[in-house]
Write a protein that holds these residues in place. Structure first.
Motif, PDB file in Angstrom:
ATOM      1  N   ASP A 439    -105.737 -30.179 -99.307  1.00 23.58           N
ATOM      2  CA  ASP A 439    -105.228 -28.978 -98.644  1.00 23.58           C
ATOM      3  C   ASP A 439    -105.920 -28.857 -97.277  1.00 23.58           C
ATOM      4  O   ASP A 439    -107.062 -28.422 -97.177  1.00 23.58           O
ATOM      5  CB  ASP A 439    -105.517 -27.759 -99.515  1.00 23.58           C
ATOM      6  N   ARG A 440    -105.222 -29.239 -96.227  1.00 23.93           N
ATOM      7  CA  ARG A 440    -105.850 -29.285 -94.895  1.00 23.93           C
ATOM      8  C   ARG A 440    -106.275 -27.900 -94.423  1.00 23.93           C
ATOM      9  O   ARG A 440    -107.312 -27.765 -93.770  1.00 23.93           O
ATOM     10  CB  ARG A 440    -104.902 -29.937 -93.886  1.00 23.93           C
ATOM     11  N   ALA A 441    -105.486 -26.905 -94.721  1.00 26.19           N
ATOM     12  CA  ALA A 441    -105.858 -25.551 -94.292  1.00 26.19           C
ATOM     13  C   ALA A 441    -107.168 -25.133 -94.949  1.00 26.19           C
ATOM     14  O   ALA A 441    -108.048 -24.542 -94.305  1.00 26.19           O
ATOM     15  CB  ALA A 441    -104.740 -24.569 -94.632  1.00 26.19           C
ATOM     16  N   LYS A 442    -107.301 -25.451 -96.234  1.00 26.82           N
ATOM     17  CA  LYS A 442    -108.532 -25.119 -96.941  1.00 26.82           C
ATOM     18  C   LYS A 442    -109.703 -25.910 -96.377  1.00 26.82           C
ATOM     19  O   LYS A 442    -110.807 -25.375 -96.196  1.00 26.82           O
ATOM     20  CB  LYS A 442    -108.368 -25.413 -98.430  1.00 26.82           C
ATOM     21  N   GLN A 443    -109.499 -27.189 -96.092  1.00 23.94           N
ATOM     22  CA  GLN A 443    -110.570 -28.012 -95.535  1.00 23.94           C
ATOM     23  C   GLN A 443    -111.015 -27.489 -94.170  1.00 23.94           C
ATOM     24  O   GLN A 443    -112.210 -27.470 -93.853  1.00 23.94           O
ATOM     25  CB  GLN A 443    -110.119 -29.471 -95.430  1.00 23.94           C
ATOM     26  N   GLU A 444    -110.079 -27.057 -93.346  1.00 24.35           N
ATOM     27  CA  GLU A 444    -110.438 -26.488 -92.045  1.00 24.35           C
ATOM     28  C   GLU A 444    -111.169 -25.155 -92.215  1.00 24.35           C
ATOM     29  O   GLU A 444    -112.023 -24.809 -91.408  1.00 24.35           O
ATOM     30  CB  GLU A 444    -109.191 -26.310 -91.186  1.00 24.35           C
ATOM     31  N   GLN A 445    -110.833 -24.428 -93.272  1.00 25.27           N
ATOM     32  CA  GLN A 445    -111.525 -23.167 -93.529  1.00 25.27           C
ATOM     33  C   GLN A 445    -113.005 -23.407 -93.792  1.00 25.27           C
ATOM     34  O   GLN A 445    -113.861 -22.601 -93.400  1.00 25.27           O
ATOM     35  CB  GLN A 445    -110.882 -22.444 -94.713  1.00 25.27           C
ATOM     36  N   TYR A 446    -113.337 -24.514 -94.433  1.00 21.51           N
ATOM     37  CA  TYR A 446    -114.751 -24.818 -94.670  1.00 21.51           C
ATOM     38  C   TYR A 446    -115.493 -25.028 -93.347  1.00 21.51           C
ATOM     39  O   TYR A 446    -116.646 -24.627 -93.206  1.00 21.51           O
ATOM     40  CB  TYR A 446    -114.893 -26.043 -95.568  1.00 21.51           C
ATOM     41  N   VAL A 447    -114.844 -25.669 -92.383  1.00 20.19           N
ATOM     42  CA  VAL A 447    -115.484 -25.832 -91.078  1.00 20.19           C
ATOM     43  C   VAL A 447    -115.666 -24.472 -90.418  1.00 20.19           C
ATOM     44  O   VAL A 447    -116.709 -24.184 -89.807  1.00 20.19           O
ATOM     45  CB  VAL A 447    -114.662 -26.774 -90.177  1.00 20.19           C
TER      46      VAL A 447
END
Length: 458
Positions: A439-447
């Protein structure tokens, strides 16, 4: 970057391995895209091999090159683990330690210029953070003198950090035999898949002993943890490793936070190659496009795997026996200069197998497919145990004592995944895992959340 956030200046400084430099650079790009100034530090040859900074990030992301000191025993021009045989890696750490003085000058001159006390330097703004790797135990006095916060970015799974444990736990419950390193450590209070085969455990145990650099890898990490690091950041996420982030935060007494998986973005695939190969991958892509859907196995052992020529040949013969289509990103062992593949191999597999020396764009293989696992180094054994337990892949049988494997076992594992798959269980589980961690949106949220930590703890 949100209007409420202050732009940070972050110095990013990875260890000299492409398996480290590439995710450090990926994080640097993500930080720059959020409006933060990033200074990425490496050596000249590594910087060239990592590729150019995207034009749209040039104003925010700069690369500073420090010349690597010469050390007896290191080949001329060697600047990364890809340039030296496995037994020379610890000498490379000794050369890396020689970057302490030039890095200190870089920081001192930059801080002086920022204070208006000197002429223009490599950067004119004092860093808010240094994001470093496990190896720079010499950075903490530099950061302390100039009052710069430090965070450690670990590219290994957070499970490996839990397995290593803090120094005080290791002193209270010492591991002294190979068998001690083959089982889950006692400070992890719930069942996990954490175990190492004997040959893997011997490699892990060596990381706790002083090496040719004069200090053990474990002591490098522990010294940083006890001194300068305010945050420990992992290239991982809670979905991939449930329950472990709270555990290690408690064990180490400081925030251990996810940065996400830091997968290269699609338009970054032509950037960092992790080697000197500059050939086009278009021929392999054209071949791949002609193959039936889900019919090709991708073979890659990682940029740091200490693979021997004999192991490469046994793997090749296993792939041949399997009858499967394959695309193989093969890396030549540093000390090997003769023929690598078995005589006539490429002719015999022509049409169903493509061997590509050097770099392969990894984004071709993010589609939630089951795995055939052949771990060689560090965390790979832990990952393989976890993936096998989750039934998303098959572990190739190995000789526990020496790590050897047979071509017949390689072929059988490939056939189980590619042709049989036990009713499609592996494929279903792999697709589910891809849905969660892809889930790219979730991965970007971690950043984004990592930036919040950097703002709060600076």
């Amino acid at each position: 970057m949100e209007d409420t956030q202050e732009a940070l200046h972050i110095v990013v400084f990875p260890w000299l391995a492409f398996g480290h430099m590439i995710p450090f650079l990926d994080l640097s790009k993500r930080l720059a895209r959020r409006g933060h100034d990033v200074t990425f530090v490496s050596t000249p040859r590594n910087a060239a091999r990592l590729g150019s900074v995207p034009p749209e990030l040039a104003a925010r992301l700069r690369v500073i090159k420090l010349d690597l000191p010469e050390v007896e025993g290191i080949p001329e021009g060697a600047e990364s683990t890809a340039d030296v045989p496995p037994e020379k890696v610890e000498l490379l750490k000794k050369a890396f330690d020689g970057l302490a003085a030039p890095f200190e000058r870089l920081v001192a001159e930059g801080c002086a210029a920022a204070a208006g006390e000197a002429e223009a330097a490599a950067f004119s703004r004092k860093p808010d953070w240094i994001i470093l790797d496990f190896a720079q135990s010499w950075i903490w006095p530099i950061a302390e003198e100039h009052k710069i916060a430090c965070a450690m970015l670990l590219i290994l799974p957070v499970g490996f950090l839990a397995y290593v444990g803090p120094k005080q736990q290791n002193e209270a419950q010492p591991r002294t035999t190979t068998e001690d390193f083959m089982v889950q450590p006692p400070w992890i209070p719930f069942p996990t898949t954490m175990s190492f085969r004997r040959h893997e455990a011997e490699w892990i145990a060596a990381a706790f002993r002083p090496n040719a650099s004069g200090v053990s890898n474990a002591d490098r990490f522990w010294q940083l943890h006890h001194t300068s690091c305010r945050l420990i950041v992992h290239r991982s996420c809670p979905e991939a490793e449930p329950r472990l982030f709270p555990l290690v935060t408690d064990l180490f007494g400081k925030p251990v936070v996810p940065a996400g998986l830091l997968m290269p973005e699609d338009d970054d695939d032509d950037g960092a190659r992790g080697g000197d190969d500059d050939g086009s991958f278009s021929d392999a892509v054209r071949w791949l496009d002609k193959q039936p859907k889900r019919s090709v196995i991708y073979v890659a052992l990682g940029s740091e795997a200490p693979v021997t020529a004999d192991q490469v040949r046994e793997l090749a013969l296993g792939l041949e026996l399997s009858g499967a289509r394959f695309l193989w990103a093969v890396r030549r062992p540093v000390v090997h200069s003769g023929a690598l593949l078995p005589d006539g191999f490429e002719a015999r597999v022509a049409g169903r197998g493509v061997v590509r020396a050097g770099w392969v764009p990894q984004s071709l293989f993010r589609f939630g497919l089951p795995l055939v696992m052949l771990p060689f180094i560090a965390d790979q054994g832990l990952i393989a145990r976890a993936m096998a337990a989750s039934r998303v892949g098959i572990d190739v049988p190995r000789n526990d004592a020496d790590g050897s494997f047979r071509r017949d076992d390689v072929a059988a594992a490939v056939r189980r995944v590619m042709a049989e798959d036990e009713g499609g269980v592996l494929a279903r589980n792999a697709r589910e895992m891809q849905r969660v961690v892809g889930d790219r949106a979730k991965q970007e949220q971690y950043v984004h959340e990592l930036v919040d930590y950097l703002q709060r703890y600076k």
